[in-house]
Write a protein that holds these residues in place. Structure first.
Motif, PDB file in Angstrom:
ATOM      1  N   ASP A  92      47.410  18.757 -15.133  1.00 30.90           N
ATOM      2  CA  ASP A  92      47.457  20.216 -15.271  1.00 30.90           C
ATOM      3  C   ASP A  92      47.922  20.849 -13.960  1.00 30.90           C
ATOM      4  O   ASP A  92      47.133  21.505 -13.281  1.00 30.90           O
ATOM      5  N   PRO A  93      49.207  20.649 -13.610  1.00 24.75           N
ATOM      6  CA  PRO A  93      49.703  21.185 -12.338  1.00 24.75           C
ATOM      7  C   PRO A  93      49.455  22.690 -12.223  1.00 24.75           C
ATOM      8  O   PRO A  93      49.777  23.449 -13.130  1.00 24.75           O
ATOM      9  N   GLY A  94      48.828  23.083 -11.129  1.00 23.36           N
ATOM     10  CA  GLY A  94      48.558  24.493 -10.898  1.00 23.36           C
ATOM     11  C   GLY A  94      47.390  25.056 -11.675  1.00 23.36           C
ATOM     12  O   GLY A  94      47.087  26.240 -11.571  1.00 23.36           O
ATOM     13  N   GLY A  95      46.706  24.223 -12.443  1.00 28.22           N
ATOM     14  CA  GLY A  95      45.564  24.691 -13.229  1.00 28.22           C
ATOM     15  C   GLY A  95      44.320  24.833 -12.379  1.00 28.22           C
ATOM     16  O   GLY A  95      44.343  24.610 -11.158  1.00 28.22           O
ATOM     17  N   ASP A  96      43.193  25.174 -13.016  1.00 28.47           N
ATOM     18  CA  ASP A  96      41.947  25.344 -12.257  1.00 28.47           C
ATOM     19  C   ASP A  96      41.342  24.013 -11.826  1.00 28.47           C
ATOM     20  O   ASP A  96      40.482  23.956 -10.969  1.00 28.47           O
ATOM     21  N   ASN A  97      41.823  22.917 -12.447  1.00 27.55           N
ATOM     22  CA  ASN A  97      41.426  21.558 -12.055  1.00 27.55           C
ATOM     23  C   ASN A  97      39.927  21.287 -12.148  1.00 27.55           C
ATOM     24  O   ASN A  97      39.387  20.496 -11.385  1.00 27.55           O
ATOM     25  N   LEU A  98      39.240  21.941 -13.078  1.00 27.16           N
ATOM     26  CA  LEU A  98      37.809  21.688 -13.255  1.00 27.16           C
ATOM     27  C   LEU A  98      37.517  20.885 -14.510  1.00 27.16           C
ATOM     28  O   LEU A  98      36.709  19.970 -14.492  1.00 27.16           O
ATOM     29  N   SER A  99      38.150  21.236 -15.625  1.00 27.63           N
ATOM     30  CA  SER A  99      37.968  20.482 -16.856  1.00 27.63           C
ATOM     31  C   SER A  99      39.154  20.725 -17.778  1.00 27.63           C
ATOM     32  O   SER A  99      39.833  21.742 -17.686  1.00 27.63           O
ATOM     33  N   LEU A 100      39.399  19.740 -18.655  1.00 26.85           N
ATOM     34  CA  LEU A 100      40.515  19.807 -19.607  1.00 26.85           C
ATOM     35  C   LEU A 100      40.112  19.165 -20.912  1.00 26.85           C
ATOM     36  O   LEU A 100      39.310  18.225 -20.929  1.00 26.85           O
ATOM     37  N   ASP A 101      40.719  19.629 -22.005  1.00 25.41           N
ATOM     38  CA  ASP A 101      40.611  18.926 -23.282  1.00 25.41           C
ATOM     39  C   ASP A 101      41.631  17.806 -23.255  1.00 25.41           C
ATOM     40  O   ASP A 101      42.824  18.056 -23.034  1.00 25.41           O
ATOM     41  N   VAL A 102      41.154  16.591 -23.491  1.00 26.68           N
ATOM     42  CA  VAL A 102      42.027  15.418 -23.409  1.00 26.68           C
ATOM     43  C   VAL A 102      41.779  14.463 -24.564  1.00 26.68           C
ATOM     44  O   VAL A 102      40.749  14.529 -25.230  1.00 26.68           O
ATOM     45  N   CYS A 103      42.738  13.569 -24.762  1.00 28.12           N
ATOM     46  CA  CYS A 103      42.548  12.412 -25.627  1.00 28.12           C
ATOM     47  C   CYS A 103      42.797  11.180 -24.779  1.00 28.12           C
ATOM     48  O   CYS A 103      43.652  11.192 -23.883  1.00 28.12           O
ATOM     49  N   LEU A 104      42.037  10.132 -25.047  1.00 28.65           N
ATOM     50  CA  LEU A 104      42.139   8.875 -24.298  1.00 28.65           C
ATOM     51  C   LEU A 104      42.731   7.802 -25.195  1.00 28.65           C
ATOM     52  O   LEU A 104      42.380   7.702 -26.377  1.00 28.65           O
ATOM     53  N   TYR A 105      43.598   6.973 -24.626  1.00 28.07           N
ATOM     54  CA  TYR A 105      44.190   5.832 -25.325  1.00 28.07           C
ATOM     55  C   TYR A 105      43.942   4.611 -24.458  1.00 28.07           C
ATOM     56  O   TYR A 105      44.293   4.597 -23.283  1.00 28.07           O
ATOM     57  N   TYR A 106      43.336   3.583 -25.050  1.00 31.26           N
ATOM     58  CA  TYR A 106      43.067   2.367 -24.280  1.00 31.26           C
ATOM     59  C   TYR A 106      42.959   1.165 -25.167  1.00 31.26           C
ATOM     60  O   TYR A 106      42.923   1.263 -26.367  1.00 31.26           O
TER      61      TYR A 106
END
Length: 106
Positions: A92-106
């Motif tokens: 999240d370039p330039g975002g608040d960098n505290l939390s994000l909605d994400v999906c994980l692939y592994y």
């Protein structure tokens, strides 16, 4: 040459999200649970259920950006994964960098 439907389904299945939820930022600690020094500039993460050493693709749901990280620490928190400042900035370039909605692939 023909492409089989089975082959296409396999590709889609390989991209199926394992988990979706909140990624949180963390920037604390001297040594990770794997024994590595904590490095806020590294592409690493902490999880309560994904084993250390696992490579995980973290995808920002809103932007579509992805970063591959190595889990090297334990996360006792509520989010599905904690990521370093470097990972958060890449997602999240330039975002608040505290939390994000994400999906994980592994």
């Amino acid at each position: 040459m023909t492409t089989s439907l089975v082959g296409l389904v396999g590709v889609e299945a390989a991209r199926a999200a394992e988990d979706c939820g909140t990624a949180t930022y963390y920037d604390t600690g001297d040594v990770t649970s794997s024994g590595d020094p904590f490095d806020p500039g590294a592409l690493t993460a902490a999880s309560s259920y994904i084993p250390n050493g696992t490579l995980v693709v973290v995808r920002n749901v809103d932007r579509g950006t992805e970063v591959t990280v190595e889990v090297n620490d334990y996360n006792p928190g509520d989010g599905i994964i904690d990521v370093t400042p470097a990972v958060m900035e890449a997602l999240d370039p330039g975002g608040d960098n505290l939390s994000l909605d994400v999906c994980l692939y592994y």
